[in-house]
Design a protein around this motif. Structure first.
Motif, PDB file in Angstrom:
ATOM      1  N   GLU A   3       0.823  -1.207   0.000  1.00 50.93           N
ATOM      2  CA  GLU A   3       0.000   0.000   0.000  1.00 50.93           C
ATOM      3  C   GLU A   3       0.858   1.258   0.000  1.00 50.93           C
ATOM      4  O   GLU A   3       0.518   2.253  -0.653  1.00 50.93           O
ATOM      5  CB  GLU A   3      -0.965  -0.028   1.179  1.00 50.93           C
ATOM      6  N   ILE A   5       0.882   4.210  -2.920  1.00 51.86           N
ATOM      7  CA  ILE A   5       0.738   5.657  -2.736  1.00 51.86           C
ATOM      8  C   ILE A   5       1.977   6.397  -3.256  1.00 51.86           C
ATOM      9  O   ILE A   5       1.878   7.523  -3.744  1.00 51.86           O
ATOM     10  CB  ILE A   5       0.435   6.039  -1.275  1.00 51.86           C
ATOM     11  N   ILE A  15      -5.930   3.524  -2.826  1.00 50.33           N
ATOM     12  CA  ILE A  15      -4.721   2.856  -2.360  1.00 50.33           C
ATOM     13  C   ILE A  15      -4.981   1.381  -2.102  1.00 50.33           C
ATOM     14  O   ILE A  15      -4.372   0.496  -2.711  1.00 50.33           O
ATOM     15  CB  ILE A  15      -4.179   3.535  -1.092  1.00 50.33           C
TER      16      ILE A  15
END
Length: 213
Positions: free
Chosen positions: A5, A9, A143
């Protein structure tokens, strides 16, 4: 997947500091701690790293100063300072979050990197608690949703390989960002390399995907 994750991002926001850390295979939590505490990476303590780790993941879920204070055993004013320092050190992430929320206000939905949409009526609510929930969804869905999409593509790639090479093992279970395989002992190293290759190359991001075996 290792920190998928945070890697998503980094890719979505284009933040140069975050991308550079992943491309150099640096400890992202040590980097964050060094930036928000204004020390060198070598001087980052275990407590500093733990606070930075909480902050790194908390940003993905829209964690506010009150929740961050609870998670890190600090005062709300200190937690607010940590958040402000984080966004000053990673300005592209701050900008991306603002743009993600604005996009939802304008369209009423958010979407993953691959175009999978989620309606977010909460973001347009007049009730503050629902609007706050909508803001969190606007940031979190691109995300987490993109990470989930990548995992599904990886599962397909691995399943296709196993189907084409019967007797080399089976894919048993997915748990969040992990996949459990059962393979013959004598094929373990070969299959680990094959699986790693497919999972790490299933999509191309501006930072590398990394598999922990």
């Amino acid at each position: 997947y290792s920190q998928i994750e945070l890697r998503v991002i980094a890719h979505l926001s284009g933040d140069s500091a975050l991308k550079d850390a992943f491309n150099k295979n640096e400890d992202i939590h040590v980097l964050t701690a060094a930036k928000i505490f204004h020390v060198s990476p070598a001087d980052v303590t275990r407590d500093m790293r733990a606070k930075a780790k909480t902050l790194n993941f908390g940003i993905l879920y829209g964690m506010g100063p009150r929740r961050l204070a609870e998670e890190t055993d600090t005062s709300i004013s200190e937690a607010q300072m940590f958040i402000e320092k984080y966004f000053s050190q990673f300005p592209a992430i701050s900008l991306w979050i603002k743009q993600a929320k604005q996009a939802v206000y304008e369209s009423g939905y958010t979407e993953t990197m691959f175009g999978r949409r989620r309606l977010v009526p909460e973001a347009l609510s007049q009730r503050s608690n629902l609007k706050a929930q909508g803001d969190r969804i606007a940031v979190n869905t691109p995300i987490q949703g993109t990470a989930a999409d990548i995992m599904k593509m990886a599962l397909l790639a691995c399943a296709e390989f196993l189907d084409a090479h019967p007797g080399n093992g089976d894919m048993l279970l997915q748990v969040h960002d992990e996949v459990l395989f059962e393979v013959p002992q004598e094929r373990l190293l070969v299959m680990a390399a094959e699986i790693r290759n497919r999972m790490e190359r299933v999509v191309s991001l501006s930072v590398p995907l990394e598999i922990i075996l």
